[in-house]
Design an enzyme around this catalytic site. Structure first.
Site, PDB file in Angstrom:
ATOM      1  N   CYS A  24      -1.176   3.647   5.848  1.00 42.76           N
ATOM      2  CA  CYS A  24      -1.877   4.297   4.741  1.00 42.76           C
ATOM      3  C   CYS A  24      -2.258   5.750   5.044  1.00 42.76           C
ATOM      4  CB  CYS A  24      -3.117   3.496   4.351  1.00 42.76           C
ATOM      5  SG  CYS A  24      -2.707   1.900   3.625  1.00 42.76           S
ATOM      6  N   HIS A  68      -1.193  10.259 -12.338  1.00 44.43           N
ATOM      7  CA  HIS A  68      -0.118  11.063 -11.771  1.00 44.43           C
ATOM      8  C   HIS A  68      -0.636  12.264 -10.979  1.00 44.43           C
ATOM      9  CE1 HIS A  68       2.209   8.490 -14.402  1.00 44.43           C
ATOM     10  NE2 HIS A  68       3.234   8.761 -13.621  1.00 44.43           N
ATOM     11  N   GLU A 107      -6.420  -2.083  -6.527  1.00 47.69           N
ATOM     12  CA  GLU A 107      -5.460  -1.150  -5.943  1.00 47.69           C
ATOM     13  C   GLU A 107      -4.060  -1.768  -5.903  1.00 47.69           C
ATOM     14  OE1 GLU A 107      -6.407   1.716  -2.555  1.00 47.69           O
ATOM     15  OE2 GLU A 107      -5.388   0.060  -1.539  1.00 47.69           O
TER      16      GLU A 107
END
Length: 118
Positions: A24, A68, A107
């Protein structure tokens, strides 16, 4: 009575504070699913807690900031864990929605957080 409304947005992030080598730490993306729970009495005249359209109109500009985007580039989200993103959403929306009770942020389909302001 508690009502809720769900939203979805896509964005990228990386977690700069995780150990070197953690997957991550690299840039990656998610399709987040967030649900806002509103707690209040049913209005005797209107028959609802809050107009869903009003809720959407308040939340939509905040979601558009995230959609985005690279979360790390948004002020206050330099370490955009799911937990920190939920707190950020709370801080952005609670002033406009005083009856906001909690936020559920997913998530992934199997991982998420629930935040109630504490």
């Amino acid at each position: 009575m508690i009502i809720f409304k769900k939203f979805t947005f896509d964005c990228a992030h990386y977690l700069p504070k995780v150990p070197v080598g953690h997957k991550c730490r690299n840039m990656h993306g998610h399709t987040y699913h967030v649900t806002f729970f509103i707690d209040g009495p049913i209005d005797d005249n209107l028959g609802w807690v809050m107009d869903f359209t009003d809720l959407k109109n308040i939340v939509k500009p905040v979601i558009q900031q995230l959609d985005h985007a690279v979360l790390n580039e948004i002020p206050g989200l330099e370490n955009p864990t799911a937990e920190n993103l939920a707190v950020w959403l709370w801080n952005e929306l609670k002033p406009a929605i005083p009856q906001l009770d909690k936020i559920e942020l997913m998530e992934t389909p199997t991982s998420g957080v629930i935040y109630n302001g504490s």
